[in-house]
Design a protein around this motif. Structure first.
Motif: not given
Length: 326
Positions: A72-76
Motif C-alpha cells: 500500500e502507500v504510506g504517505v505522499l
C-alpha cells in the motif's frame, strides 16, 4: 460543477510534490525493479527500507520503499517554501478538523503529518538533506534514465470535492474532463511547480493512488525501457503505452512494480506558470482526451490502484465511463 477560480494567495505555500512511500512485500524484488530496471539511485538502504532519488534531484529521496506485509502507500510528501509555512499548514488542517502531528522523519527537518478530508496521508516539510549533484555523472544513467519525480494521480470518489479542497491550498487546474450529461468533473490536473500537474484526480473507487510519474529526457528513453523490460522478465509489467496523451500532451508509458504499484514514465508536457492561465476542458466522450494516439487504455488502468494506509475507500456516485480497450 464549475472549476473554481484559482486561489493565488493560499494559506501556505507549497513548492511542489516531493516523495512517496511505498509499502512493498519483497524489498529485494522492488529494488531490482526500481534500481536495476528503472534506474533510480540508491541513497541509503538497510533490510527494511531503501531510499531512492532520480538523476536531477538534490534532495535525499523521492521514493522510500518499506518492507511490509501488505502492499500500500504510506504517505505522499510535499515541499513547502519556508519554515513559517509549516505552522500555517498546521493551522489550516487543524481548522478543518483534520489530524495534525509533528513527526521525526529520517533525512528531513521539521515535518507535519496530516490527512486530506478523504484520508490520504500527507506530509509537509521545508528541509531535506541535500546530496551532491549527479546529473552530469553520465555513467550512473541506467534504465529509463529518470530525471525527477513529476506528479501523483489519485482515484477520487468525488473529483469536484477533491478539486475544491486542493484549490483551497493553492493547486491550480490546468486541464479537466467533464461529463456532459451531469456536468460533474470526471478528472482534473492541478499544479504548483509550473508543469501540467503535481496532483491529479480521476473518478473511481477512492481514495487510492493511481500512479506516481517520473520525467525522463526523451521518448527514446521510454523505447529503451520497453526493450529492457521485455528481455529481463518484466514484459507482463508493461500495462499501457507507449503513446501520447491528449490531456497534458505528454508522451507516456505505464508499468507496474512487483506489487502492482503503477509508475508512469513521462515527458514532453508544457509550461503552466502564468497565474491567469485558463484551464483546458475536455469532453469525456472525446477519444483523444486520454490517448491522442496509441491504443486505448485497458480496464485495469481505470479500475486498479494502490490503497493508502489507514484510509477507507468508497465508490463514486458518478458512473460515466470513458473509452476502454476491448
Amino acid at each position: 460543477m464549475p472549476i473554481p477560480a484559482p486561489n493565488l494567495y493560499p494559506p501556505f505555500n507549497i513548492v511542489r510534490l516531493s516523495h512517496v512511500e511505498y509499502m512493498v512485500t519483497d524489498l529485494a524484488a522492488s529494488r531490482a525493479f526500481y534500481v536495476d530496471t528503472l534506474g533510480l539511485q540508491v541513497t541509503q538502504e538497510d533490510d527494511q527500507r531503501i531510499y531512492l532519488r532520480a538523476m536531477e534531484e538534490r534532495g535525499h529521496h523521492c521514493i522510500v520503499l518499506v518492507q511490509a506485509d501488505k502492499a500500500e502507500v504510506g504517505v505522499l510528501g510535499f515541499k513547502l517554501f519556508d519554515d513559517p509555512d509549516l505552522d500555517k499548514a498546521a493551522e489550516f488542517f487543524a481548522s478543518r478538523d483534520l489530524p495534525v502531528e509533528w513527526v521525526d522523519r529520517p533525512h528531513m527537518g521539521r515535518c507535519l503529518r496530516t490527512r486530506d478530508p478523504w484520508g490520504i496521508p500527507l506530509e509537509f516539510y521545508v528541509k531535506m538533506d541535500r546530496l551532491e549533484p549527479i546529473h552530469q555523472k553520465y555513467k550512473l544513467y541506467n534504465g529509463v534514465k529518470p530525471l525527477r519525480i513529476d506528479h501523483f494521480n489519485m482515484f477520487s470518489a468525488d473529483v469536484d470535492a477533491s478539486v475544491a479542497f486542493y484549490n483551497d491550498i493553492g493547486f491550480r487546474v490546468t486541464e479537466y474532463t467533464a461529463d456532459d450529461e451531469s456536468g460533474k468533473t470526471w478528472a482534473a490536473w492541478m499544479h504548483r511547480k509550473g508543469g501540467v500537474h503535481d496532483v491529479a484526480f480521476t473518478n473511481g473507487l477512492g481514495p487510492r493512488l493511481h500512479h506516481t510519474a517520473f520525467w525522463v529526457p526523451t521518448p527514446l528513453n521510454i523505447i529503451d525501457l520497453l526493450d529492457l523490460m521485455s528481455t529481463t522478465g518484466y514484459i507482463d509489467n508493461i500495462e499501457r503505452g507507449p503513446g501520447r496523451h491528449g490531456i497534458s500532451n505528454a508522451f507516456f508509458l505505464y508499468v507496474r512494480d512487483p506489487d502492482g504499484h503503477r509508475i508512469e514514465i513521462y515527458c514532453s508536457d508544457y509550461q503552466t506558470c502564468d497565474p491567469d492561465l485558463e484551464p483546458i476542458k475536455w469532453s469525456l466522450t472525446d477519444p483523444q482526451r486520454q490517448t491522442l494516439w496509441g491504443a486505448a487504455a485497458p480496464r485495469s488502468w481505470f479500475e486498479e490502484g494502490s490503497t493508502f494506509a489507514g484510509a477507507e475507500t468508497k465508490p463514486s456516485a458518478l458512473t460515466a465511463q470513458p473509452i476502454i480497450a476491448p
